[in-house]
Structures are given as structure tokens and as C-alpha cells.
Write a protein that holds these residues in place. Structure first.
Motif, PDB file in Angstrom:
ATOM      1  N   UNK A  48       0.890  -1.170   0.000  1.00 45.71           N
ATOM      2  CA  UNK A  48       0.000   0.000   0.000  1.00 45.71           C
ATOM      3  C   UNK A  48       0.921   1.211   0.000  1.00 45.71           C
ATOM      4  N   UNK A  49       1.088   1.792  -1.167  1.00 46.50           N
ATOM      5  CA  UNK A  49       2.041   2.881  -1.352  1.00 46.50           C
ATOM      6  C   UNK A  49       1.323   4.216  -1.607  1.00 46.50           C
ATOM      7  N   UNK A  50       0.047   4.286  -1.242  1.00 42.94           N
ATOM      8  CA  UNK A  50      -0.720   5.508  -1.469  1.00 42.94           C
ATOM      9  C   UNK A  50      -1.194   5.623  -2.902  1.00 42.94           C
ATOM     10  N   UNK A  51      -0.254   5.794  -3.831  1.00 42.05           N
ATOM     11  CA  UNK A  51      -0.597   5.916  -5.250  1.00 42.05           C
ATOM     12  C   UNK A  51      -0.933   4.563  -5.860  1.00 42.05           C
ATOM     13  N   UNK A  52      -0.631   3.502  -5.132  1.00 37.30           N
ATOM     14  CA  UNK A  52      -0.845   2.148  -5.625  1.00 37.30           C
ATOM     15  C   UNK A  52      -1.061   1.226  -4.435  1.00 37.30           C
ATOM     16  N   UNK A  53      -2.047   0.340  -4.539  1.00 36.49           N
ATOM     17  CA  UNK A  53      -2.269  -0.707  -3.535  1.00 36.49           C
ATOM     18  C   UNK A  53      -2.468  -2.010  -4.297  1.00 36.49           C
ATOM     19  N   UNK A  54      -1.607  -2.996  -4.021  1.00 38.23           N
ATOM     20  CA  UNK A  54      -1.726  -4.282  -4.698  1.00 38.23           C
ATOM     21  C   UNK A  54      -0.429  -5.049  -4.652  1.00 38.23           C
ATOM     22  N   UNK A  55      -0.319  -6.065  -5.495  1.00 35.76           N
ATOM     23  CA  UNK A  55       0.903  -6.879  -5.521  1.00 35.76           C
ATOM     24  C   UNK A  55       2.131  -6.022  -5.840  1.00 35.76           C
ATOM     25  N   UNK A  56       3.236  -6.332  -5.197  1.00 39.30           N
ATOM     26  CA  UNK A  56       4.444  -5.519  -5.352  1.00 39.30           C
ATOM     27  C   UNK A  56       4.935  -5.488  -6.794  1.00 39.30           C
ATOM     28  N   UNK A  57       4.691  -6.537  -7.569  1.00 41.89           N
ATOM     29  CA  UNK A  57       5.090  -6.520  -8.983  1.00 41.89           C
ATOM     30  C   UNK A  57       4.425  -5.363  -9.728  1.00 41.89           C
ATOM     31  N   UNK A  58       3.172  -5.097  -9.425  1.00 39.57           N
ATOM     32  CA  UNK A  58       2.463  -3.980 -10.045  1.00 39.57           C
ATOM     33  C   UNK A  58       3.012  -2.639  -9.596  1.00 39.57           C
ATOM     34  N   UNK A  59       3.387  -2.546  -8.312  1.00 37.95           N
ATOM     35  CA  UNK A  59       3.985  -1.302  -7.821  1.00 37.95           C
ATOM     36  C   UNK A  59       5.285  -1.020  -8.557  1.00 37.95           C
ATOM     37  N   UNK A  60       6.106  -2.033  -8.709  1.00 39.39           N
ATOM     38  CA  UNK A  60       7.385  -1.829  -9.385  1.00 39.39           C
ATOM     39  C   UNK A  60       7.159  -1.373 -10.824  1.00 39.39           C
ATOM     40  N   UNK A  61       6.200  -1.954 -11.511  1.00 41.12           N
ATOM     41  CA  UNK A  61       5.907  -1.505 -12.879  1.00 41.12           C
ATOM     42  C   UNK A  61       5.451  -0.044 -12.886  1.00 41.12           C
ATOM     43  N   UNK A  62       4.615   0.336 -11.914  1.00 37.78           N
ATOM     44  CA  UNK A  62       4.160   1.731 -11.835  1.00 37.78           C
ATOM     45  C   UNK A  62       5.329   2.670 -11.525  1.00 37.78           C
ATOM     46  N   UNK A  63       6.224   2.248 -10.640  1.00 41.96           N
ATOM     47  CA  UNK A  63       7.364   3.095 -10.293  1.00 41.96           C
ATOM     48  C   UNK A  63       8.364   3.214 -11.437  1.00 41.96           C
ATOM     49  N   UNK A  64       8.518   2.164 -12.225  1.00 38.54           N
ATOM     50  CA  UNK A  64       9.399   2.260 -13.396  1.00 38.54           C
ATOM     51  C   UNK A  64       8.949   3.418 -14.287  1.00 38.54           C
ATOM     52  N   UNK A  65       7.664   3.504 -14.524  1.00 39.93           N
ATOM     53  CA  UNK A  65       7.136   4.578 -15.367  1.00 39.93           C
ATOM     54  C   UNK A  65       7.276   5.925 -14.667  1.00 39.93           C
ATOM     55  N   UNK A  66       6.929   5.980 -13.405  1.00 41.97           N
ATOM     56  CA  UNK A  66       6.966   7.247 -12.673  1.00 41.97           C
ATOM     57  C   UNK A  66       8.383   7.784 -12.544  1.00 41.97           C
ATOM     58  N   UNK A  67       9.343   6.900 -12.321  1.00 43.44           N
ATOM     59  CA  UNK A  67      10.716   7.354 -12.076  1.00 43.44           C
ATOM     60  C   UNK A  67      11.445   7.781 -13.345  1.00 43.44           C
TER      61      UNK A  67
END
Length: 192
Positions: A48-67
């Protein structure tokens, strides 16, 4: 019935491994080493990262784009308090300060941190204080995160004026690429 919490040397080893996992996440994100960042979590872990809640694989994909629009990222871990419920379950609270610079080109990343109200044509520095609240599990011989909640305490945003002081030309400057001094050292001594 759960087994007793680790003691003695086992306790020290478990604490060191948990602390290393917390640092693996922060270093992985800051150096764009997504494999290292993912290594902090068990497969199927939830974040649960605020901008994303779910499996960590999905968070990493979202952060790749954001970063892609984050020029500089530094996570500083402070207090880390670890408590063991038993030999396979622990709770960890880690204080974190994050300083990131958002480029002028990436309007998507800037919109995330400004709530969609960004109108500046200058780079943005964001300093955030947060806590990672982690449930760690010991499985398959490793302590890793099963569930993380990022608790945001405060954020401060600053426009970076064009005439802001720059690093001296003789300084080694951090890179979010293989050109970074750390990545060069790791290659030099055979760590990558």
C-alpha cells in the motif's frame, strides 16, 4: 502453534537480514535497480504505497514509469524497530526521508505529487517524511516483506529556480544509471 521468536545469534541474524531487505528496497528504487527492489518482498506480497495498492510486482511496474521523470532520488532510512511475533513473523517500522527531483518534462510524475495542480515550468524538489510499516515473514530460508503500508507523515515541495547552485564541476555527481560511482565499483570488484 507458532514457534518461539528467535533468540541469541538467530535473533541478531534475523534483525540484520530484515534491515538489509529494507535497505534493498530503498537502494533499488534510488538506483533504478528494480530486481534489487523486488528482492525485499516475498512473491505475492502486497504494498500500500498511497498511489498504488496491490501486488508488489504492479507497484514496481508503476514506479518504473513514474521514475522516468525523477532525476534524483534519495531514500534515507532512520529508526528501524523490529519485533518478532514468533520464529516466522515480524513487524518492522522504518522511518524514511525521501528527497526527489522531478524534471520539467514529466508532467505525469509531477501531477502525482501535486494533486494535479502543477503549473510550474521549473524542476520540483519534493522532500517527504514517511514510515514503512512492514509485516515480514520467514519462508524458504529468507526474511522478506509479506505486506507493506507506507505511512506518509509530511511532504514539502519546492520549485528549483534556474539559478539554483549546482554541484562543483570537480565533484562526482550521482547518476541513476550504470555510470553511477557505485555501479562502476560493483562492476570493478565483480559484484555485477
Amino acid at each position: 502453534m507458532a514457534s518461539a521468536a528467535p533468540t541469541g545469534i538467530d535473533l541478531l541474524l534475523a534483525r540484520a537480514e530484515i534491515h538489509d531487505r529494507i535497505l534493498a528496497w530503498t537502494r533499488g528504487v534510488d538506483r533504478l535497480d528494480w530486481t534489487l527492489a523486488a528482492s525485499a518482498f516475498h512473491p505475492g506480497a502486497i504494498d500500500d504505497h498511497g498511489i498504488y495498492v496491490g501486488p508488489v510486482d504492479g507497484l514496481i511496474e508503476a514506479l518504473k514509469a513514474r521514475h522516468r521523470g525523477i532525476e534524483m532520488s534519495i531514500h534515507m532510512i532512520g529508526n528501524v524497530f523490529i519485533e518478532f511475533a514468533d520464529a516466522e513473523t515480524a513487524a518492522a517500522e522504518s522511518y524514511c526521508l525521501v528527497w526527489q527531483r522531478y524534471s520539467t518534462e514529466d508532467r505525469v510524475a509531477r501531477a502525482v505529487i501535486s494533486g494535479g495542480t502543477d503549473t510550474s515550468d521549473l524542476p520540483i524538489d519534493m522532500i517527504m517524511s514517511a514510515r514503512y510499516v512492514d509485516r515480514f515473514g520467514y519462508r524458504e530460508g529468507a526474511w522478506k516483506i509479506d505486506r507493506r503500508t507506507t505511512v506518509f507523515e509530511r511532504a514539502m515541495r519546492f520549485d528549483v529556480p534556474e539559478d539554483a547552485p549546482k554541484n562543483a564541476p570537480t565533484w562526482t555527481t550521482g547518476q541513476r544509471s550504470p555510470a553511477d560511482a557505485l555501479m562502476q565499483l560493483r562492476r570493478e570488484i565483480g559484484l555485477s
